[in-house]
Design a protein around this motif. Structure first.
Motif, PDB file in Angstrom:
ATOM      1  N   PHE A  31       7.825  15.353  -0.398  1.00 55.70           N
ATOM      2  CA  PHE A  31       6.499  15.174   0.176  1.00 55.70           C
ATOM      3  C   PHE A  31       6.017  13.732   0.013  1.00 55.70           C
ATOM      4  O   PHE A  31       5.523  13.115   0.949  1.00 55.70           O
ATOM      5  N   THR A  32       6.217  13.192  -1.174  1.00 54.09           N
ATOM      6  CA  THR A  32       5.827  11.798  -1.433  1.00 54.09           C
ATOM      7  C   THR A  32       6.612  10.839  -0.549  1.00 54.09           C
ATOM      8  O   THR A  32       6.081   9.857  -0.048  1.00 54.09           O
ATOM      9  N   MET A  33       7.891  11.144  -0.354  1.00 52.93           N
ATOM     10  CA  MET A  33       8.762  10.337   0.488  1.00 52.93           C
ATOM     11  C   MET A  33       8.224  10.297   1.916  1.00 52.93           C
ATOM     12  O   MET A  33       8.179   9.246   2.567  1.00 52.93           O
ATOM     13  N   LEU A  34       7.800  11.456   2.395  1.00 52.81           N
ATOM     14  CA  LEU A  34       7.274  11.602   3.748  1.00 52.81           C
ATOM     15  C   LEU A  34       5.997  10.767   3.912  1.00 52.81           C
ATOM     16  O   LEU A  34       5.835  10.035   4.878  1.00 52.81           O
ATOM     17  N   LEU A  78       6.869   7.028   3.969  1.00 55.27           N
ATOM     18  CA  LEU A  78       7.378   6.584   5.269  1.00 55.27           C
ATOM     19  C   LEU A  78       6.260   6.500   6.305  1.00 55.27           C
ATOM     20  O   LEU A  78       6.198   5.578   7.104  1.00 55.27           O
ATOM     21  N   LEU A  79       5.360   7.469   6.245  1.00 63.65           N
ATOM     22  CA  LEU A  79       4.231   7.516   7.167  1.00 63.65           C
ATOM     23  C   LEU A  79       3.350   6.279   7.002  1.00 63.65           C
ATOM     24  O   LEU A  79       2.978   5.614   7.963  1.00 63.65           O
ATOM     25  N   PHE A  80       3.033   5.962   5.740  1.00 65.65           N
ATOM     26  CA  PHE A  80       2.186   4.799   5.465  1.00 65.65           C
ATOM     27  C   PHE A  80       2.913   3.485   5.727  1.00 65.65           C
ATOM     28  O   PHE A  80       2.297   2.486   6.073  1.00 65.65           O
ATOM     29  N   MET A  96       0.791  -1.229   0.000  1.00 65.58           N
ATOM     30  CA  MET A  96       0.000   0.000   0.000  1.00 65.58           C
ATOM     31  C   MET A  96       0.831   1.291   0.000  1.00 65.58           C
ATOM     32  O   MET A  96       0.554   2.189  -0.796  1.00 65.58           O
ATOM     33  N   PRO A  97       1.841   1.406   0.891  1.00 66.36           N
ATOM     34  CA  PRO A  97       2.617   2.659   0.904  1.00 66.36           C
ATOM     35  C   PRO A  97       3.226   2.991  -0.450  1.00 66.36           C
ATOM     36  O   PRO A  97       3.225   4.147  -0.862  1.00 66.36           O
ATOM     37  N   VAL A 130       1.020   6.964  -6.748  1.00 62.34           N
ATOM     38  CA  VAL A 130      -0.145   7.730  -7.206  1.00 62.34           C
ATOM     39  C   VAL A 130       0.086   9.225  -6.964  1.00 62.34           C
ATOM     40  O   VAL A 130      -0.149  10.057  -7.839  1.00 62.34           O
ATOM     41  N   LEU A 131       0.602   9.566  -5.765  1.00 64.01           N
ATOM     42  CA  LEU A 131       0.890  10.963  -5.435  1.00 64.01           C
ATOM     43  C   LEU A 131       1.937  11.542  -6.367  1.00 64.01           C
ATOM     44  O   LEU A 131       1.836  12.679  -6.821  1.00 64.01           O
TER      45      LEU A 131
END
Ligand code: ZN
Length: 101
Positions: free
Chosen positions: A71-74, A77-79, A54-55, A61-62
Protein backbone atom coordinates in the motif's frame (compact mmCIF):
# COMPACT_ATOMS: atom_id res chain seq x y z
CA UNK A 1 0.93 27.89 -10.88
CA UNK A 2 2.59 29.02 -14.08
CA UNK A 3 5.04 27.47 -16.44
CA UNK A 4 8.43 29.19 -16.54
CA UNK A 5 9.06 32.01 -18.98
CA UNK A 6 12.15 33.38 -20.62
CA UNK A 7 13.16 36.50 -18.70
CA UNK A 8 14.27 38.22 -21.92
CA UNK A 9 11.54 37.59 -24.48
CA UNK A 10 8.76 36.21 -22.29
CA UNK A 11 8.59 33.00 -24.28
CA UNK A 12 6.59 30.49 -22.26
CA UNK A 13 8.14 27.07 -22.06
CA UNK A 14 5.89 24.09 -22.63
CA UNK A 15 5.36 21.54 -19.89
CA UNK A 16 7.11 18.91 -22.00
CA UNK A 17 10.24 20.93 -22.59
CA UNK A 18 10.59 21.83 -18.91
CA UNK A 19 9.98 18.21 -18.01
CA UNK A 20 12.83 17.16 -20.31
CA UNK A 21 15.09 19.75 -18.67
CA UNK A 22 14.22 18.39 -15.23
CA UNK A 23 15.04 14.84 -16.36
CA UNK A 24 18.43 15.89 -17.64
CA UNK A 25 19.18 17.86 -14.49
CA UNK A 26 21.05 20.26 -16.71
CA UNK A 27 21.98 23.59 -15.21
CA UNK A 28 21.97 25.38 -18.51
CA UNK A 29 18.83 25.96 -20.53
CA UNK A 30 18.57 27.81 -23.81
CA UNK A 31 15.51 29.79 -24.82
CA UNK A 32 14.26 28.30 -28.11
CA UNK A 33 13.00 31.69 -29.26
CA UNK A 34 15.79 34.19 -28.51
CA UNK A 35 18.66 31.85 -27.65
CA UNK A 36 19.36 33.40 -24.24
CA UNK A 37 21.15 31.13 -21.82
CA UNK A 38 18.88 30.57 -18.86
CA UNK A 39 19.56 29.15 -15.46
CA UNK A 40 17.34 27.76 -12.77
CA UNK A 41 16.83 30.10 -9.87
CA UNK A 42 18.03 29.00 -6.47
CA UNK A 43 14.45 29.15 -5.20
CA UNK A 44 13.15 26.84 -7.89
CA UNK A 45 15.97 24.39 -7.23
CA UNK A 46 14.98 24.34 -3.56
CA UNK A 47 11.30 23.92 -4.43
CA UNK A 48 12.18 21.13 -6.84
CA UNK A 49 14.09 19.12 -4.24
CA UNK A 50 11.24 19.67 -1.79
CA UNK A 51 8.64 18.47 -4.30
CA UNK A 52 10.62 15.39 -5.31
CA UNK A 53 11.34 14.38 -1.72
CA UNK A 54 7.66 14.60 -0.77
CA UNK A 55 6.71 11.10 -2.01
CA UNK A 56 9.46 9.55 0.08
CA UNK A 57 8.51 11.52 3.19
CA UNK A 58 4.82 10.68 2.81
CA UNK A 59 5.45 6.95 2.33
CA UNK A 60 7.84 6.86 5.28
CA UNK A 61 5.17 8.46 7.46
CA UNK A 62 2.59 5.91 6.25
CA UNK A 63 5.05 3.10 6.91
CA UNK A 64 5.53 4.44 10.41
CA UNK A 65 1.78 4.18 10.93
CA UNK A 66 2.00 0.47 10.16
CA UNK A 67 0.37 0.43 6.74
CA UNK A 68 1.14 -2.58 4.53
CA UNK A 69 4.26 -2.21 2.40
CA UNK A 70 2.37 -2.82 -0.86
CA UNK A 71 0.00 0.00 0.00
CA UNK A 72 2.81 2.40 0.89
CA UNK A 73 4.56 1.50 -2.36
CA UNK A 74 1.41 2.35 -4.31
CA UNK A 75 1.08 5.71 -2.53
CA UNK A 76 4.77 6.38 -3.14
CA UNK A 77 4.43 5.78 -6.88
CA UNK A 78 1.26 7.85 -7.03
CA UNK A 79 2.91 10.83 -5.34
CA UNK A 80 6.04 10.38 -7.43
CA UNK A 81 3.99 10.75 -10.62
CA UNK A 82 2.20 13.72 -9.07
CA UNK A 83 5.52 15.35 -8.13
CA UNK A 84 6.84 14.84 -11.67
CA UNK A 85 3.75 16.55 -13.08
CA UNK A 86 4.11 19.47 -10.67
CA UNK A 87 7.88 20.00 -10.98
CA UNK A 88 7.82 22.00 -14.27
CA UNK A 89 5.50 24.50 -12.56
CA UNK A 90 7.91 25.27 -9.73
CA UNK A 91 10.67 26.17 -12.16
CA UNK A 92 11.64 29.72 -12.92
CA UNK A 93 14.52 30.90 -15.04
CA UNK A 94 16.99 33.78 -14.82
CA UNK A 95 19.70 34.78 -17.26
CA UNK A 96 22.46 34.80 -14.67
CA UNK A 97 23.84 31.89 -12.76
CA UNK A 98 23.19 32.12 -9.03
CA UNK A 99 25.43 30.58 -6.40
CA UNK A 100 24.06 27.30 -5.04
CA UNK A 101 23.64 28.50 -1.51
ZN1 ZN B 1 13.77 34.11 -24.84
Amino acid sequence: MNLPKCCKCNHEFSWGSVFRISLKFSQEIKCPKCGTKLYLTMKSRQKMSLTTSMPLVISLVLQAFGLPFKFTMLIFLLFLVLAMIVVPFVYSFVDKEEPLW
